[in-house]
Design a protein around this motif. Structure first.
Motif, mmCIF file in Angstrom:
data_model
loop_
_atom_site.group_PDB
_atom_site.id
_atom_site.type_symbol
_atom_site.label_atom_id
_atom_site.label_comp_id
_atom_site.label_asym_id
_atom_site.label_seq_id
_atom_site.Cartn_x
_atom_site.Cartn_y
_atom_site.Cartn_z
ATOM 1 N N GLN A 214 0.825 -1.204 0.000
ATOM 2 C CA GLN A 214 0.000 0.000 0.000
ATOM 3 C C GLN A 214 0.867 1.266 0.000
ATOM 4 O OE1 GLN A 214 -3.273 0.296 -0.304
ATOM 5 N NE2 GLN A 214 -3.623 -1.911 -0.408
ATOM 6 N N ILE A 215 1.949 1.234 0.769
ATOM 7 C CA ILE A 215 2.843 2.394 0.812
ATOM 8 C C ILE A 215 3.526 2.589 -0.536
ATOM 9 C CG2 ILE A 215 5.010 3.252 1.811
ATOM 10 C CD1 ILE A 215 4.103 2.133 4.483
ATOM 11 N N GLU A 217 2.383 1.671 -3.431
ATOM 12 C CA GLU A 217 1.357 2.127 -4.373
ATOM 13 C C GLU A 217 1.085 3.617 -4.185
ATOM 14 O OE1 GLU A 217 -1.112 1.678 -7.580
ATOM 15 O OE2 GLU A 217 0.243 0.183 -6.694
ATOM 16 N N SER A 218 1.031 4.064 -2.937
ATOM 17 C CA SER A 218 0.802 5.485 -2.677
ATOM 18 C C SER A 218 1.955 6.330 -3.210
ATOM 19 C CB SER A 218 0.627 5.711 -1.180
ATOM 20 O OG SER A 218 0.395 7.074 -0.898
ATOM 21 N N ASN A 221 1.654 6.525 -7.017
ATOM 22 C CA ASN A 221 0.550 7.388 -7.452
ATOM 23 C C ASN A 221 0.908 8.862 -7.333
ATOM 24 O OD1 ASN A 221 -1.054 5.158 -8.002
ATOM 25 N ND2 ASN A 221 -2.041 5.163 -5.995
ATOM 26 N N ILE A 222 1.684 9.201 -6.304
ATOM 27 C CA ILE A 222 1.985 10.613 -6.048
ATOM 28 C C ILE A 222 3.212 11.096 -6.812
ATOM 29 C CG2 ILE A 222 2.681 12.265 -4.250
ATOM 30 C CD1 ILE A 222 0.975 10.667 -2.285
ATOM 31 N N GLN A 253 2.690 17.424 -1.505
ATOM 32 C CA GLN A 253 2.624 16.005 -1.854
ATOM 33 C C GLN A 253 3.022 15.122 -0.672
ATOM 34 O OE1 GLN A 253 1.270 15.004 -4.570
ATOM 35 N NE2 GLN A 253 1.153 17.034 -5.539
ATOM 36 N N LYS A 256 0.156 14.914 1.693
ATOM 37 C CA LYS A 256 -0.866 14.041 1.115
ATOM 38 C C LYS A 256 -0.481 12.574 1.309
ATOM 39 C CE LYS A 256 -3.362 13.184 -3.223
ATOM 40 N NZ LYS A 256 -3.208 11.719 -3.190
ATOM 41 N N PHE A 257 0.797 12.255 1.105
ATOM 42 C CA PHE A 257 1.268 10.881 1.277
ATOM 43 C C PHE A 257 1.096 10.421 2.721
ATOM 44 C CE2 PHE A 257 4.972 8.350 2.692
ATOM 45 C CZ PHE A 257 4.653 7.158 2.071
ATOM 46 N N ASP A 260 -2.519 9.758 3.370
ATOM 47 C CA ASP A 260 -3.040 8.574 2.680
ATOM 48 C C ASP A 260 -2.675 7.282 3.409
ATOM 49 O OD1 ASP A 260 -4.190 10.163 0.778
ATOM 50 O OD2 ASP A 260 -2.640 9.840 -0.743
ATOM 51 N N ILE A 261 -1.425 7.179 3.858
ATOM 52 C CA ILE A 261 -0.978 5.916 4.462
ATOM 53 C C ILE A 261 -1.444 5.758 5.904
ATOM 54 C CG2 ILE A 261 1.054 5.874 2.965
ATOM 55 C CD1 ILE A 261 2.710 6.650 5.468
ATOM 56 N N ILE A 264 -4.145 2.988 6.277
ATOM 57 C CA ILE A 264 -3.952 1.700 5.616
ATOM 58 C C ILE A 264 -4.495 0.553 6.468
ATOM 59 C CG2 ILE A 264 -2.197 0.018 4.916
ATOM 60 C CD1 ILE A 264 -0.542 2.294 3.858
#
Length: 312
Positions: A214-215, A217-218, A221-222, A253, A256-257, A260-261, A264
């Motif tokens: 997941q990390i 992927e994040s 994406n960023i 950014q 945001k990261f 997002d995490i 999880i």
């Protein structure tokens, strides 16, 4: 053998030994071929061709060829076609000569047909060589793909350590060439998952693997549109940003990261400590890692779940 030749050319006065003696033209052609091989070997090992091969091998990093490369390729193609035309005319004239040796009169019509046959033979050989070239390129691309996939991290599907660090070096050199050695700046990020061992120990390795995925992927994406992402350790990731980005954009950014995490896992909040180094091209792998590691250490000293930016 002599009998067979006598049947084919009963009135030619054929002499096997004398007909196949080398003439001045044959020695000249042989000498030209030897010189061509020697010259080709010298050119192949020249610095220009070495650079050309490196460009081909690094095609996944370089999205276009320079004007000099295109001109060089065009000259090579013209040279090959000139050699092909020369060889066609030469072998057609040699065929006429051999017919003359055997006492067969070659009319203008026959000479045209001989040349036509040589052109057909040349076209067939070019077609076969083109098919062979396509097959070789397909095999080469497949092997390059296998090599590339072998350097990818199997769990997170981002670059492995060696591939990522090589990318960091090459993208700096490529960008430096494109901008005519002008100074550019980039960002190097080092991301460490906070308390990752506790996640593995309390929630299990399956949950730990999913956290890593997941990390990664994040991060992709960023930051993938600005540079590249790599997994450089068990719970450590790195990002290089070689496109233009201001400090304000980067901080936006990063926030945001981290947001997002954080969600999880439902059982606990996931966070990362991030060290950031603002550097000018080019920088060695060692310096990038050392300076960014310093920034990461400062982020952990601040209590983790944050980022620290260092400027050179």
């Amino acid at each position: 053998m002599y009998g067979a030749m006598g049947i084919l050319f009963p009135e030619s006065g054929f002499n096997y030994k004398s007909s196949f003696r080398w003439g001045v033209n044959d020695y000249a052609i042989a000498a030209i071929c030897i010189l061509a091989v020697i010259l080709s070997n010298i050119i192949y090992h020249s610095s220009f061709v070495t650079h050309y091969k490196n460009v081909i091998n690094d095609s996944e990093l370089r999205q276009h060829w320079s004007v000099k490369m295109k001109i060089s390729l065009f000259i090579i193609i013209i040279f090959v076609f000139c050699i092909a035309a020369f060889s066609t005319i030469y072998f057609a004239s040699q065929t006429e000569y051999m017919f003359g040796v055997y006492g067969i009169k070659v009319t203008k019509k026959i000479a045209q047909d001989i040349l036509h046959l040589q052109v057909q033979f040349l076209a067939a050989m070019i077609s076969l060589n083109f098919i062979l070239l396509v097959i070789i390129l397909m095999i080469y691309n497949y092997m390059k793909h296998r090599e590339y996939m072998g350097e990818m991290d199997a769990l997170t599907n981002v670059m492995g350590r060696r591939l990522f660090l090589n990318y960091c070096t090459k993208c700096q050199n490529d960008r430096d060439d494109i901008d005519n050695k002008s100074k550019r700046k980039g960002w190097f990020l080092f991301i460490d998952i906070d308390w990752f061992k506790q996640i593995n120990d309390t929630l299990g390795h399956t949950v730990g693997d999913e956290t890593l995925k997941q990390i990664a992927e994040s991060l992709k994406n960023i930051f993938s549109s600005y540079g590249a992402v790599g997994r450089v350790g068990g719970d450590e990731f790195a990002v290089i940003i070689n496109e233009k980005m201001t400090k304000e954009q980067l901080e936006e950014q990063l926030k945001k990261f981290l947001l997002d995490i954080s969600t999880i896992l439902p059982e606990r909040t996931v966070s990362c400590s991030i060290g950031v180094y603002h550097f000018g091209f080019p920088k060695s792998q060692k310096e990038l890692l050392t300076r960014t590691d310093d920034a990461l250490y400062k982020a952990k000293e601040k209590g983790r779940a944050c980022y620290v930016i260092l400027d050179e």
